[in-house]
Design an enzyme around this catalytic site. Sequence first.
Site, short mmCIF file in Angstrom:
data_model
loop_
_atom_site.label_atom_id
_atom_site.label_comp_id
_atom_site.label_asym_id
_atom_site.label_seq_id
_atom_site.Cartn_x
_atom_site.Cartn_y
_atom_site.Cartn_z
N THR B 44 0.79 -1.22 0.00
CA THR B 44 0.00 0.00 0.00
C THR B 44 0.82 1.26 0.00
O THR B 44 2.02 1.23 0.24
CB THR B 44 -0.77 -0.02 1.33
OG1 THR B 44 -1.53 -1.20 1.34
CG2 THR B 44 -1.64 1.16 1.54
N ASP B 60 -4.27 4.60 -1.12
CA ASP B 60 -4.59 4.12 -2.47
C ASP B 60 -5.61 3.00 -2.33
O ASP B 60 -6.08 2.73 -1.22
CB ASP B 60 -3.32 3.62 -3.17
CG ASP B 60 -2.84 2.30 -2.61
OD1 ASP B 60 -2.68 1.34 -3.38
OD2 ASP B 60 -2.66 2.22 -1.38
N ARG B 62 -5.39 -0.31 -4.03
CA ARG B 62 -5.02 -1.60 -4.63
C ARG B 62 -4.63 -2.59 -3.53
O ARG B 62 -3.84 -2.26 -2.65
CB ARG B 62 -3.84 -1.41 -5.57
CG ARG B 62 -3.27 -2.71 -6.11
CD ARG B 62 -2.08 -2.48 -7.01
NE ARG B 62 -2.47 -1.99 -8.31
CZ ARG B 62 -1.62 -1.73 -9.30
NH1 ARG B 62 -0.35 -1.92 -9.12
NH2 ARG B 62 -2.04 -1.28 -10.45
N LYS B 76 -9.11 1.19 2.42
CA LYS B 76 -8.07 1.04 3.43
C LYS B 76 -8.22 2.01 4.58
O LYS B 76 -7.46 1.95 5.54
CB LYS B 76 -6.71 1.26 2.77
CG LYS B 76 -6.47 0.23 1.70
CD LYS B 76 -5.11 0.31 1.12
CE LYS B 76 -5.07 -0.56 -0.12
NZ LYS B 76 -3.81 -0.49 -0.81
N GLY B 90 -0.28 -3.58 5.28
CA GLY B 90 0.20 -4.87 5.75
C GLY B 90 -0.76 -5.96 5.34
O GLY B 90 -1.35 -5.91 4.28
N SER B 172 4.22 -0.10 1.41
CA SER B 172 5.36 -0.34 0.51
C SER B 172 5.72 0.91 -0.27
O SER B 172 6.84 1.06 -0.73
CB SER B 172 5.05 -1.49 -0.45
OG SER B 172 3.89 -1.20 -1.18
N ASP B 209 5.48 2.88 -6.91
CA ASP B 209 5.47 1.58 -6.24
C ASP B 209 4.53 0.63 -6.96
O ASP B 209 3.41 0.98 -7.27
CB ASP B 209 5.02 1.79 -4.78
CG ASP B 209 4.87 0.48 -4.05
OD1 ASP B 209 3.89 0.32 -3.32
OD2 ASP B 209 5.76 -0.39 -4.23
N SER B 212 1.16 -0.38 -5.09
CA SER B 212 0.07 0.59 -4.91
C SER B 212 -0.46 0.99 -6.27
O SER B 212 0.29 1.02 -7.25
CB SER B 212 0.57 1.85 -4.22
OG SER B 212 1.39 1.52 -3.15
#
Lengths: 238, 277
Positions: B44, B60, B62, B76, B90, B172, B209, B212
């Site tokens: 994320t 985000d 995803r 999220k 996580g 991430s 990233d 994400s």
Amino acid sequence: AIMFTQVYGDNGKMKEYHYTGPVEHRFSPYSFNGGTVLAVAGEDFAIVASDTRLSEGYSIHSRDSPKCYKLTNTTVIGCSGFHGDCLTLTKIIDARLKMYKHSNNKSMTSGAIAAMLSTILYGRRFFPYYVYNIIGGLDEEGKGAVYSFDPVGSYQRDTYKAGGSASAMLQPLLDNQIGFKNMEGVQHLPLNQEKAVQLVKDVFISAAERDVYTGDALRICIVTKEGIKEETVPLRKD
Amino acid sequence: MALSNVVETPASGFNFENVSRNVALEGLLEGGHTKAPKPMKTGTTIAGVVCKDGVVLGADTRATSGEVVADKMCAKIHYISPNMYCCGAGTAADTEKTTDLLSSNLTIFSMNSGRNPRVVMAVNILQDMLFRYRGQIGASLILGGVDCTGNHLYTVGPYGSIDNVPYLAMGSGDLAALGILEDRFKPNMELEEAKQLVRDAIHSGIMSDLGSGNNIDICVITKQGVDYIRPYQESEYKDKRQRRYKYRPGTTSILTEKIVPLELEVVQETVQRMDTA
């Protein structure tokens, strides 16, 4: 009573977040750089397509690194996997093509290139090139040909093949749309060039939706007897 | 005053009841050449910023399971209480359940005491639970809220560490988002500026990233109330295909057909139109 449990793995190696015994650092000569390639053979044409994203782990190295390489006027190869090996392998193939041309005074045919690549790859059977190859081109009769390889040189001629990170997502879709598998009462129309290019674009849009390693842009090489035409289409960048 | 919890806190120390079972299960699965099911991680980018009037949280949408995108529009930013929301990065199940548990406990507390819960209280409950499980719960959370003592932003790590700072990013894509935040953060920003900053930070995480992507959700918490904007910005990438892939009825072959008539007696018949738009 406090319960004493074996929280860590038997050999004391790193388990998830817990570090216990001594750590053995291993250097891996390979790395996975992502990317998807796809080739389709038609009646008088062949298409080789690849995305242009080069990644490592969760990062992006480059958004403009196509994986199709032109070998001769009638053959294109798509290589995905470890980028270092892709570059070296294509250099070696180029050198061998030149040698053949100088010795035999003609270009190598697609079938000959495929056979040669198989021996090159098997020559490194015990320290393989970490590359998934797909060759697309025209055979001696001018018909489309696709040859797909595994990392150690096993190959076969196909009508269509997907390789690389999103191959498991694309191959069933191609089996259905080009091979007409699992469908009843559908007309088996031969694939013409325009429909094939549309299908390839749609299929990569789908792959970019669900595979994190595929995206940025799509490079399509269309091989016909007139020559090789290149087309670039944008894909999602996230 | 005693804190009423829905779930009983264990009497003493650490609760490792399931660990020996997990280790045995792993050994069994590895031997039989099958893999344990991989938990879905959110991979994320989440971020939070404290501004003059309140707190702005962003995330985000995803969720990845390995290298495959499992959910393109996952939420999220979780509800904790009317004045607190929590972003989670996580393992997806861990963030969901931990925040749900926290929310239930705080609801009971506010019913008991007649007060809105304070952010420090929520943080302490989270920290207590995550530390008790020694990192086995893989949840990295950003908790933001407004209470009588002011605007607060906390991060709680999977091992139970906390950090109280004016701006944060986790997941991430945290380094990409933190780059934007470090560059443009100022104390006491206006609300619109703070929203734009969080949006830009998440956008940078989405582009840099691979874990994400897709849309951006924003949650604005102020003394007056909460504005949960989902999505704040839709992804600019639309999957428009050139051909239509429709299958006519009869495409899947029918091998055998067996019809079993049901003997029914019509007692009462009512018709209700279904909205199939």
